[in-house]
Enzyme design. Sequence first.
Site, PDB file in Angstrom:
ATOM      1  N   HIS A 119       0.844  -1.199   0.000  1.00  0.00           N
ATOM      2  CA  HIS A 119       0.000   0.000   0.000  1.00  0.00           C
ATOM      3  C   HIS A 119       0.880   1.250   0.000  1.00  0.00           C
ATOM      4  CE1 HIS A 119      -3.593   2.297   0.424  1.00  0.00           C
ATOM      5  NE2 HIS A 119      -3.153   2.881   1.522  1.00  0.00           N
ATOM      6  N   ASP A 160      -6.242  -2.368   3.838  1.00  0.00           N
ATOM      7  CA  ASP A 160      -4.829  -1.970   3.894  1.00  0.00           C
ATOM      8  C   ASP A 160      -4.319  -1.971   5.336  1.00  0.00           C
ATOM      9  OD1 ASP A 160      -4.567  -1.590   1.062  1.00  0.00           O
ATOM     10  OD2 ASP A 160      -5.734   0.231   1.273  1.00  0.00           O
ATOM     11  N   GLU A 189       8.449   1.280  -3.660  1.00  0.00           N
ATOM     12  CA  GLU A 189       7.619   0.058  -3.658  1.00  0.00           C
ATOM     13  C   GLU A 189       8.340  -1.098  -4.349  1.00  0.00           C
ATOM     14  OE1 GLU A 189       2.983   1.476  -3.678  1.00  0.00           O
ATOM     15  OE2 GLU A 189       3.935   1.172  -5.599  1.00  0.00           O
TER      16      GLU A 189
HETATM   17  C1  GAR Z   1       0.763   0.712  -6.107  1.00  0.00           C
HETATM   18  O1  GAR Z   1       1.109   2.030  -5.796  1.00  0.00           O
HETATM   19  C2  GAR Z   1       0.200   0.005  -4.897  1.00  0.00           C
HETATM   20  O2  GAR Z   1       0.804   0.401  -3.698  1.00  0.00           O
HETATM   21  C3  GAR Z   1      -1.248   0.459  -4.952  1.00  0.00           C
HETATM   22  O3  GAR Z   1      -1.572   0.367  -6.309  1.00  0.00           O
HETATM   23  C4  GAR Z   1      -0.417   0.696  -7.082  1.00  0.00           C
HETATM   24  C5  GAR Z   1      -0.244  -0.333  -8.164  1.00  0.00           C
HETATM   25  O4  GAR Z   1       0.780   0.018  -9.058  1.00  0.00           O
HETATM   26  N1  GAR Z   1      -2.074  -0.371  -4.113  1.00  0.00           N
HETATM   27  C6  GAR Z   1      -3.073   0.104  -3.368  1.00  0.00           C
HETATM   28  O5  GAR Z   1      -3.415   1.269  -3.376  1.00  0.00           O
HETATM   29  C7  GAR Z   1      -3.786  -0.928  -2.502  1.00  0.00           C
HETATM   30  N2  GAR Z   1      -4.724  -0.303  -1.659  1.00  0.00           N
HETATM   31  P1  GAR Z   1       1.293  -1.025 -10.146  1.00  0.00           P
HETATM   32  O6  GAR Z   1       0.044  -1.600 -10.809  1.00  0.00           O
HETATM   33  O7  GAR Z   1       2.087  -0.209 -11.106  1.00  0.00           O
HETATM   34  O8  GAR Z   1       2.100  -2.072  -9.445  1.00  0.00           O
END
Ligand code: GAR
Length: 211
Positions: A119, A160, A189
């Site tokens: 998250h 989350d 991330e």
């Molecule tokens: C990421 O920033 C992840 O942390 C977020 O979605 C994005 C996906 O990026 N997740 C959430 O917000 C979960 N609540 P990606 O598709 O490029 O990996």
Amino acid sequence: MSSLVKLVVLISGNGSNLQAILDACASGQLEAQVAAVISNQPEAFGLERARRAGIPAHILEARSSKDPTTRASLRQEYDERLAELAAHYDPTWVVLAGWMRLLSMAFLSRFPGRVINLHPALPGAFPGTHAIERALAAYRSGEIQYTGVMIHLVPDEGVDDGPLLAQEIVPILPDDSLESLEERLHAVEHRLYVAVLCRLTRREMKDTPNR
Ligand code: GAR
């Protein structure tokens, strides 16, 4: 005979974190294999990333209803089908990488202690959608000075939220735009998710040396 730890990755969008995991597996940094990728969104670019890497890419679209009872039973049904599909690959971990749909116990109880979420905020700060946007707005109104990234286990339906595996602070800069902040958070991330998975994989291989 040893075999690689298996991951099933759930996505809903771009899949840049999936890509970081795929790259780490391909380079040998992460001693694991992505056994399958599942998306609830047919347009998710992450599906293309999976296909390019020669990994089974599944689309499992959800249906909803205005009627609360029907909605609850559709949700239950969806999560059971999702669990069945993921279980088919016998994953050591189910990795949520931009999975933007709440998982119920119908799914989670099939993989106790084995579902991991990422998250883009610090624990308790901005659960749910648009976490980065909300953090930037809070910074601009003087409520916070930094944000961050968290990785945690998903034991239940809390949003989350769950036992923390890693977190890292990411500063917000005075001239940050949403794009520049997103870019810095994503870079953290990608590194942090791979690091956590490396740690879990090493632990798993130590605990079950004959896998
Ligand atoms: C990421 O920033 C992840 O942390 C977020 O979605 C994005 C996906 O990026 N997740 C959430 O917000 C979960 N609540 P990606 O598709 O490029 O990996």
